[in-house]
Design a protein around this motif. Structure first.
Motif, PDB file in Angstrom:
ATOM      1  N   ILE A   1      30.795  46.245  11.803  1.00 60.41           N
ATOM      2  CA  ILE A   1      30.345  46.225  10.410  1.00 60.41           C
ATOM      3  C   ILE A   1      30.279  47.647   9.850  1.00 60.41           C
ATOM      4  O   ILE A   1      30.637  47.889   8.698  1.00 60.41           O
ATOM      5  CB  ILE A   1      28.988  45.485  10.307  1.00 60.41           C
ATOM      6  N   PHE A   2      29.849  48.609  10.691  1.00 62.90           N
ATOM      7  CA  PHE A   2      29.811  50.012  10.255  1.00 62.90           C
ATOM      8  C   PHE A   2      31.200  50.459   9.794  1.00 62.90           C
ATOM      9  O   PHE A   2      31.371  51.026   8.714  1.00 62.90           O
ATOM     10  CB  PHE A   2      29.324  50.893  11.413  1.00 62.90           C
ATOM     11  N   ALA A   3      32.221  50.179  10.632  1.00 61.92           N
ATOM     12  CA  ALA A   3      33.580  50.613  10.290  1.00 61.92           C
ATOM     13  C   ALA A   3      34.132  49.819   9.110  1.00 61.92           C
ATOM     14  O   ALA A   3      34.831  50.376   8.256  1.00 61.92           O
ATOM     15  CB  ALA A   3      34.499  50.470  11.506  1.00 61.92           C
ATOM     16  N   LEU A   4      33.795  48.532   9.046  1.00 59.54           N
ATOM     17  CA  LEU A   4      34.274  47.703   7.932  1.00 59.54           C
ATOM     18  C   LEU A   4      33.704  48.199   6.612  1.00 59.54           C
ATOM     19  O   LEU A   4      34.446  48.474   5.656  1.00 59.54           O
ATOM     20  CB  LEU A   4      33.881  46.236   8.166  1.00 59.54           C
TER      21      LEU A   4
ATOM     22  N   GLY B   1      34.444  42.560  -0.095  1.00 53.85           N
ATOM     23  CA  GLY B   1      33.028  42.900  -0.195  1.00 53.85           C
ATOM     24  C   GLY B   1      32.130  41.700   0.042  1.00 53.85           C
ATOM     25  O   GLY B   1      31.129  41.791   0.771  1.00 53.85           O
ATOM     26  N   VAL B   2      32.489  40.551  -0.536  1.00 51.36           N
ATOM     27  CA  VAL B   2      31.670  39.348  -0.348  1.00 51.36           C
ATOM     28  C   VAL B   2      31.721  38.906   1.112  1.00 51.36           C
ATOM     29  O   VAL B   2      30.699  38.549   1.712  1.00 51.36           O
ATOM     30  CB  VAL B   2      32.153  38.214  -1.294  1.00 51.36           C
ATOM     31  N   PHE B   3      32.925  38.982   1.689  1.00 54.79           N
ATOM     32  CA  PHE B   3      33.015  38.602   3.098  1.00 54.79           C
ATOM     33  C   PHE B   3      32.157  39.524   3.962  1.00 54.79           C
ATOM     34  O   PHE B   3      31.452  39.068   4.875  1.00 54.79           O
ATOM     35  CB  PHE B   3      34.472  38.630   3.590  1.00 54.79           C
ATOM     36  N   ALA B   4      32.197  40.838   3.670  1.00 58.14           N
ATOM     37  CA  ALA B   4      31.399  41.792   4.452  1.00 58.14           C
ATOM     38  C   ALA B   4      29.907  41.465   4.339  1.00 58.14           C
ATOM     39  O   ALA B   4      29.175  41.520   5.336  1.00 58.14           O
ATOM     40  CB  ALA B   4      31.670  43.225   3.977  1.00 58.14           C
ATOM     41  N   LEU B   5      29.479  41.094   3.139  1.00 55.97           N
ATOM     42  CA  LEU B   5      28.064  40.746   2.947  1.00 55.97           C
ATOM     43  C   LEU B   5      27.691  39.525   3.791  1.00 55.97           C
ATOM     44  O   LEU B   5      26.655  39.514   4.470  1.00 55.97           O
ATOM     45  CB  LEU B   5      27.806  40.475   1.457  1.00 55.97           C
TER      46      LEU B   5
ATOM     47  N   LEU C   1      35.479  54.345  15.468  1.00 59.26           N
ATOM     48  CA  LEU C   1      36.476  53.390  14.961  1.00 59.26           C
ATOM     49  C   LEU C   1      36.933  53.765  13.550  1.00 59.26           C
ATOM     50  O   LEU C   1      38.126  53.749  13.236  1.00 59.26           O
ATOM     51  CB  LEU C   1      35.867  51.981  14.994  1.00 59.26           C
ATOM     52  N   LEU C   2      35.955  54.160  12.721  1.00 62.06           N
ATOM     53  CA  LEU C   2      36.293  54.559  11.349  1.00 62.06           C
ATOM     54  C   LEU C   2      37.167  55.821  11.370  1.00 62.06           C
ATOM     55  O   LEU C   2      38.110  55.951  10.572  1.00 62.06           O
ATOM     56  CB  LEU C   2      35.000  54.802  10.553  1.00 62.06           C
TER      57      LEU C   2
ATOM     58  N   LEU D   1      37.095  44.018  18.289  1.00 62.08           N
ATOM     59  CA  LEU D   1      36.308  45.022  17.552  1.00 62.08           C
ATOM     60  C   LEU D   1      37.112  45.611  16.382  1.00 62.08           C
ATOM     61  O   LEU D   1      36.681  45.566  15.229  1.00 62.08           O
ATOM     62  CB  LEU D   1      35.855  46.132  18.515  1.00 62.08           C
ATOM     63  N   SER D   2      38.282  46.168  16.695  1.00 61.07           N
ATOM     64  CA  SER D   2      39.081  46.811  15.654  1.00 61.07           C
ATOM     65  C   SER D   2      39.619  45.780  14.669  1.00 61.07           C
ATOM     66  O   SER D   2      39.700  46.048  13.466  1.00 61.07           O
ATOM     67  CB  SER D   2      40.240  47.590  16.274  1.00 61.07           C
ATOM     68  N   GLY D   3      39.987  44.599  15.167  1.00 58.31           N
ATOM     69  CA  GLY D   3      40.517  43.559  14.304  1.00 58.31           C
ATOM     70  C   GLY D   3      39.496  43.105  13.282  1.00 58.31           C
ATOM     71  O   GLY D   3      39.809  42.910  12.103  1.00 58.31           O
ATOM     72  N   MET D   4      38.241  42.938  13.726  1.00 60.02           N
ATOM     73  CA  MET D   4      37.198  42.513  12.789  1.00 60.02           C
ATOM     74  C   MET D   4      36.951  43.571  11.717  1.00 60.02           C
ATOM     75  O   MET D   4      36.690  43.242  10.561  1.00 60.02           O
ATOM     76  CB  MET D   4      35.900  42.203  13.549  1.00 60.02           C
ATOM     77  N   ALA D   5      37.038  44.853  12.100  1.00 60.83           N
ATOM     78  CA  ALA D   5      36.771  45.921  11.134  1.00 60.83           C
ATOM     79  C   ALA D   5      37.826  45.979  10.035  1.00 60.83           C
ATOM     80  O   ALA D   5      37.552  46.488   8.946  1.00 60.83           O
ATOM     81  CB  ALA D   5      36.679  47.270  11.849  1.00 60.83           C
TER      82      ALA D   5
END
Lengths: 200, 164
Positions: free
Chosen positions: A61-64, A167-171, B14-15, B131-135
């Motif tokens: 989630i941090f990277a997303l 954004g909505v998916f991330a939330l 990852l970022l 992990l990377s795929g979800m990000a």
């Protein structure tokens, strides 16, 4: 604008140096999380230690969210970042085989390499097994290639498949993660094994 | 370390991979490249003639000179630094007191074999696929993640003696 090291005039040494430094941060984070211990990792599947869930979802989630914000502010072009190709059958069957390996060996490849770095002898055996697994795959590839490349959907994004904005998916993902973290903390209280979780 | 803090450091790595190199983190690929270069060294004809190995064997370039291999070497160094700081550098076989060391090593070997075989099929392991795929919101990443964890829970009962 990022990704900054993917143009064809980037020298190879610079790209490999970035890989090395990123790898150091990767290994440091895994080891600090306690992932050099197979008994701690396996706790995820018996409820006594759910660090895997917490670290995994926090990192993802941090990277997303970080990449969505950077994209919004024009710092990265997410269309240039690799998105995994979706081969439906291979993703599911491969995942099931990996899960079986996880519960037998207690590591995944990344945590196995991390455990090797601090001297875990069981991690060396895990990685030797992994070496043979890769070899078996290569040798059996002619027989399974049809399945491995079938049901190809392309690099599909899950939010587009669900008809949601990123954004909505991330939330929604964050809300799901918070619920899972709460359940995980409850599980750790219900199945405590301080002998394993504190001594690794 | 607090797991949520460790997760943020892992997320930063990852970022950084996404920002600098346009890709995610990986681990099983490093094992694959090591295997491919060993096969190439032992039997170059086999590597060149096989439709599988030839994808990874370029004519002049060493397969070990890849992004993923350097990242995995960094992973080893980073883990070692962390272990040194936290006083965890020690040769040992970690196992449940209920099982022998040889049983632990046998199952570690089998686990590695299954895991990397499955990772080749799914085109990535917990790091590269899940992990990377979800990000990057890849459907493949979410599906692989659910399959890995669902399967490990499904098989957990059969291997409980090894762990608890």
């Amino acid at each position: 604008m990022g990704p900054i090291l993917i143009s064809s005039d980037t020298p190879l040494w610079l790209s490999l140096l970035a890989a090395f430094l990123i790898g150091i941060a990767f290994g440091f984070a895994l080891e600090q999380a306690g992932f050099s211990s197979s008994r701690k990792l396996a706790g995820m599947f018996y409820g006594y230690d759910t660090t895997v869930l917490k670290v995994f979802f926090t990192a993802s989630i941090f990277a997303l969210v970080g990449s969505l914000l950077m994209n919004y502010f024009g710092m990265i072009d997410l269309d240039l970042v690799f998105v995994n190709n979706y081969y439906v059958g291979a993703a599911i069957v491969g995942g099931v085989i990996m899960g079986a390996g996880f519960i037998m060996g207690g590591f995944c490849p990344g945590t196995g390499i991390c455990a090797l770095s601090i001297g875990k002898i069981d991690a060396i055996f895990f990685l030797i097994g992994g070496f043979f697994g890769a070899f078996l795959f290569a040798e059996s590839y002619p027989y399974i290639a049809a399945f491995a490349t079938d049901y190809y959907e392309g690099p599909v994004k899950i939010n587009e498949w669900m008809g949601l904005s990123p954004g909505v998916f991330a939330l929604l993902l964050i809300i799901a993660a918070v619920v899972m973290f709460w359940l995980a903390e409850k599980a750790e209280k219900k199945f405590p094994r301080p002998d394993i979780t504190n001594d690794f | 370390m607090n797991p949520y803090l460790a997760g943020c450091i892992l997320g930063s790595a990852l970022l950084a991979a996404m920002y600098f190199s346009g890709r995610g983190l990986g681990a099983s690929g490093g094992v694959k490249y090591a295997m491919v270069s060993a096969v190439k060294a032992i039997s170059p004809e086999h590597a060149e003639n096989s439709p599988y190995y030839s994808q990874y064997v370029e004519k002049e370039r060493n397969p070990l000179k890849s992004w993923l291999v350097f990242e995995v070497v960094g992973l080893l160094v980073g883990g070692f630094i962390s272990g040194a700081i936290s006083g965890r550098l020690k040769f040992k076989i970690e196992r449940s007191p209920n099982i022998s060391s040889s049983r632990r090593l046998l199952f570690a070997f089998l686990g590695g074999l299954f895991f990397v075989y499955g990772a080749q099929l799914a085109r990535g392991c917990t790091s590269g696929a899940a992990l990377s795929g979800m990000a990057v919101l890849s459907t493949a990443g979410f599906v692989t993640m659910v399959a890995i964890f669902g399967s490990a829970y499904a098989f957990a009962w059969f291997f409980r003696k090894n762990w608890i």
